[in-house]
Design a protein around this motif. Structure first.
Motif, short mmCIF file in Angstrom:
data_model
loop_
_atom_site.label_atom_id
_atom_site.label_comp_id
_atom_site.label_asym_id
_atom_site.label_seq_id
_atom_site.Cartn_x
_atom_site.Cartn_y
_atom_site.Cartn_z
N VAL A 116 0.80 -1.16 -0.06
CA VAL A 116 0.02 0.00 0.13
C VAL A 116 1.01 1.39 -0.03
CG1 VAL A 116 -1.74 1.35 1.25
CG2 VAL A 116 -1.78 -1.22 1.39
N SER A 117 0.60 2.19 -0.84
CA SER A 117 1.41 3.48 -0.95
C SER A 117 0.53 4.63 -1.04
CB SER A 117 2.47 3.25 -2.31
OG SER A 117 1.44 3.23 -3.20
N GLY A 118 1.22 5.77 -0.71
CA GLY A 118 0.65 7.22 -1.14
C GLY A 118 -0.72 7.49 -0.03
N ASP A 119 -1.57 7.79 -0.42
CA ASP A 119 -2.80 8.25 0.22
C ASP A 119 -3.44 7.39 1.03
OD1 ASP A 119 -2.61 10.93 -0.36
OD2 ASP A 119 -3.74 10.92 -2.03
N ALA A 120 -3.52 6.12 0.34
CA ALA A 120 -4.13 4.84 1.07
C ALA A 120 -3.36 4.40 2.04
CB ALA A 120 -4.20 3.49 0.04
N ARG A 121 -1.98 4.57 2.10
CA ARG A 121 -1.18 4.42 3.30
C ARG A 121 -1.56 5.37 4.53
NH1 ARG A 121 3.03 1.23 3.81
NH2 ARG A 121 4.42 1.47 5.35
N GLY A 148 -5.76 -10.46 2.79
CA GLY A 148 -4.88 -10.46 3.94
C GLY A 148 -4.98 -9.35 4.83
N THR A 149 -3.92 -9.14 5.73
CA THR A 149 -4.09 -8.16 6.89
C THR A 149 -3.32 -6.78 6.06
OG1 THR A 149 -3.68 -9.73 8.42
CG2 THR A 149 -3.04 -7.47 8.91
N LEU A 150 -4.00 -5.75 6.04
CA LEU A 150 -3.45 -4.31 5.28
C LEU A 150 -2.75 -3.57 6.45
CD1 LEU A 150 -6.51 -3.22 3.24
CD2 LEU A 150 -4.03 -4.35 2.51
N ALA A 151 -3.20 -3.70 7.84
CA ALA A 151 -2.64 -2.69 8.61
C ALA A 151 -2.71 -3.75 10.20
CB ALA A 151 -3.15 -1.65 8.87
#
Length: 185
Positions: A116-121, A148-151
């Motif tokens: 995940v990068s940028g604004d989504a992060r 799966g697990t994003l955060a």
């Protein structure tokens, strides 16, 4: 320009035939204290309960009931019920705050999926922070169906902290929620 002002002044003394001047009081401290005590929620609850009890005793003690007495009893129950509702609404009930418990054995983790990068992060970081603060949770994990697990942030078990990407293992309820369109079981 004309200035208009108001001043709070005590009322003028009242002349009495015996020659003693009385100054009227706008509120006696004894009267206001008595009214305050009578207006308390506890008194309203006791008075309402007592009146309802008197109505029930009267109803049970009467051998022959008339239609007019039934209507009068029905109307007479309104007053005590309103007194009790007023007492309940004015009753200040404060819930007991639970004592905080410190968790032992957890590893502090603040992990976001590197894919995940940028604004989504930034949004994921905000979401985990907001959920943790708003719910009072010690740990938050965001999981995506199929991804799966994003955060994961907060206290995790040592095994989950070693590989945060596999921190969430979907069970039957989570799989059922992920499979439905609404996200509810």
């Amino acid at each position: 320009p004309m200035l208009v002002g108001f001043a709070l002044t005590p009322p003028p003394p009242i002349a009495r035939p015996c020659g003693v001047a009385l100054t009227p009081r706008c509120g006696s401290p004894h009267a206001s204290g008595l009214l305050r005590r009578l207006r308390s929620p506890e008194v309203s609850l006791v008075a309402g309960g007592s009146l309802l009890l008197a109505l029930v005793v009267n109803r049970l003690a009467t051998e022959e009931l008339l239609n007019s007495q039934s209507r009068a009893d029905l109307i007479a129950t309104v007053g005590p019920v309103l007194l009790m509702l007023d007492g309940l609404s004015n009753l200040a009930i404060t819930p007991a705050e639970p004592e905080p418990v410190s968790l032992a054995g957890g590893v502090a983790v603040d992990w976001l999926d590197p894919v995940v990068s940028g604004d989504a992060r930034r949004e994921l970081a905000w979401a985990t922070d907001a959920l943790g603060a708003g719910l009072g949770a010690s740990s938050v994990a965001i999981w995506r169906a199929g991804g799966g697990t994003l955060a994961a942030c907060g206290l995790l078990t040592p095994r989950a902290a070693a590989s945060p990407a596999a921190a969430v293992v979907p069970g039957p309820l989570l799989q059922k929620c992920a499979g439905s369109a609404a996200g509810a079981p």
